[in-house]
Motif scaffolding. Sequence first.
Motif, mmCIF file in Angstrom:
data_model
loop_
_atom_site.group_PDB
_atom_site.id
_atom_site.type_symbol
_atom_site.label_atom_id
_atom_site.label_comp_id
_atom_site.label_asym_id
_atom_site.label_seq_id
_atom_site.Cartn_x
_atom_site.Cartn_y
_atom_site.Cartn_z
ATOM 1 N N UNK A 84 0.794 -1.230 0.000
ATOM 2 C CA UNK A 84 0.000 0.000 0.000
ATOM 3 C C UNK A 84 0.825 1.278 0.000
ATOM 4 N N UNK A 85 2.133 1.146 -0.223
ATOM 5 C CA UNK A 85 3.001 2.315 -0.268
ATOM 6 C C UNK A 85 3.783 2.563 1.000
ATOM 7 N N UNK A 86 3.410 1.896 2.099
ATOM 8 C CA UNK A 86 4.086 2.139 3.374
ATOM 9 C C UNK A 86 5.538 1.672 3.336
ATOM 10 N N UNK A 87 5.770 0.407 3.003
ATOM 11 C CA UNK A 87 7.155 -0.077 2.978
ATOM 12 C C UNK A 87 7.926 0.580 1.838
ATOM 13 N N UNK A 88 7.239 0.889 0.742
ATOM 14 C CA UNK A 88 7.902 1.561 -0.373
ATOM 15 C C UNK A 88 8.383 2.957 0.041
ATOM 16 N N UNK A 89 7.539 3.688 0.771
ATOM 17 C CA UNK A 89 7.932 5.015 1.250
ATOM 18 C C UNK A 89 9.091 4.938 2.234
ATOM 19 N N UNK A 90 9.037 3.948 3.113
ATOM 20 C CA UNK A 90 10.120 3.748 4.076
ATOM 21 C C UNK A 90 11.451 3.530 3.361
ATOM 22 N N UNK A 91 11.454 2.604 2.401
ATOM 23 C CA UNK A 91 12.692 2.269 1.702
ATOM 24 C C UNK A 91 13.178 3.424 0.835
ATOM 25 N N UNK A 92 12.226 4.135 0.232
ATOM 26 C CA UNK A 92 12.603 5.285 -0.592
ATOM 27 C C UNK A 92 13.247 6.360 0.267
ATOM 28 N N UNK A 93 12.678 6.601 1.446
ATOM 29 C CA UNK A 93 13.226 7.620 2.346
ATOM 30 C C UNK A 93 14.628 7.249 2.818
ATOM 31 N N UNK A 94 14.868 5.954 2.975
ATOM 32 C CA UNK A 94 16.171 5.492 3.447
ATOM 33 C C UNK A 94 17.168 5.289 2.311
ATOM 34 N N UNK A 95 16.688 5.425 1.065
ATOM 35 C CA UNK A 95 17.580 5.241 -0.065
ATOM 36 C C UNK A 95 17.958 3.797 -0.323
ATOM 37 N N UNK A 96 17.071 2.867 0.065
ATOM 38 C CA UNK A 96 17.329 1.441 -0.131
ATOM 39 C C UNK A 96 16.549 0.958 -1.352
ATOM 40 N N UNK A 97 17.211 0.444 -2.379
ATOM 41 C CA UNK A 97 16.493 -0.049 -3.565
ATOM 42 C C UNK A 97 15.589 -1.232 -3.215
ATOM 43 N N UNK A 98 14.457 -1.329 -3.928
ATOM 44 C CA UNK A 98 13.505 -2.408 -3.654
ATOM 45 C C UNK A 98 12.804 -2.810 -4.944
ATOM 46 N N UNK A 99 12.262 -4.013 -4.947
ATOM 47 C CA UNK A 99 11.560 -4.522 -6.120
ATOM 48 C C UNK A 99 10.129 -3.996 -6.163
ATOM 49 N N UNK A 100 9.563 -4.012 -7.367
ATOM 50 C CA UNK A 100 8.147 -3.703 -7.525
ATOM 51 C C UNK A 100 7.852 -2.224 -7.688
ATOM 52 N N UNK A 101 6.568 -1.917 -7.672
ATOM 53 C CA UNK A 101 6.095 -0.557 -7.892
ATOM 54 C C UNK A 101 6.530 0.371 -6.771
ATOM 55 N N UNK A 102 6.551 1.673 -7.084
ATOM 56 C CA UNK A 102 6.898 2.678 -6.093
ATOM 57 C C UNK A 102 5.726 3.045 -5.201
ATOM 58 N N UNK A 103 5.850 4.159 -4.504
ATOM 59 C CA UNK A 103 4.838 4.576 -3.535
ATOM 60 C C UNK A 103 3.485 4.803 -4.199
ATOM 61 N N UNK A 104 3.465 5.578 -5.270
ATOM 62 C CA UNK A 104 2.194 5.925 -5.907
ATOM 63 C C UNK A 104 1.486 4.698 -6.464
#
Length: 317
Positions: A84-104
């Motif tokens: 739902x964007x929560x973990x994506x926002x967390x990782x984006x804020x920390x600058x950690x690359x992640x798989x899958x769609x972004x926050x939006x």
Amino acid sequence: MSATPVPALRFDDPAVFGRVAVLMGGTSSEREVSLDSGRNVLEALRARGIDAQPVDGIPALVEALAQEKFDRVFNILHGGDGENGVVQGLLQALGVPYTGAGVLGSALTLDKIRTKQVWLSLNLPTPRYVRLDRGADAAAVRAAARSLGLPVIVKPSCEGSSVGVSRVMDEDGLDEAIALAARYPGEMLMEQMVVGDELTVGVLGDIALPSIRIVPRGEWYDYNAKYIAEDTQYLCPGLEGEDELRVRELALAAFRAAGCSGWGRIDVMRSRATGAPYLLEVNTAPGMTSHSLVPKAAAQLGIGFEELCWRILEQTV
């Protein structure tokens, strides 16, 4: 369509990925499926020489990242804060690359109602629907069903894996369907039921994978047929010729319209009466179990499970 070009792998050295957290489990209604998917992904990455470790849930991930244990995250946390964007926002804020769609893309597509609103604004086909509040009274529910015309589908707006979903053939079944959907947080969605073929189209980067036509032994593709039953048929490609081309193009357009990237899966119904396809929903962290559909579709292009996991992880570099 069977000759869809598959680009060469970008890397051949597993060291390029560093230390990888395979995020799984969590606390959503899809926890058990996520654990199953995560174990499969973990095994596949390790088989390719990647330094991958399991992480169960977001609090454990936060702790591990605070200790700088990982360089990137393979997110296979189904449902809830995994999509739902929560973990994506967390990782984006920390600058950690992640798989899958972004926050939006993640936040939008976990909400089936808002996703349909975007698709409709772009004239992408999706079944007619009515949004229902959790406290909707019986009169409002029946009015919604009459406005759409029975039969209808009733489901929570923000759940996946067919959790809380009911097919309602007549008004007598509405109360039970609403009670089931209301067990889950958020709004409820009632949509016109499309009678026909159930299809799904995986997306890997810029490629729409071959469609899969799902033929359950029972009346419909419910949780049991998805994850437990061994007699569900998966026909891939699900369509032929121009019909197959059309559904893949539609799925890719729907995926991009919803702000998604990386990989995912789009569920589609094809009307038996008219042959027209209708978009249902997007899954931004699809299952990776023995019953899952993206690996089945990728295999049609010669992409095995280990390579599929590698290709998904490549998108983070």
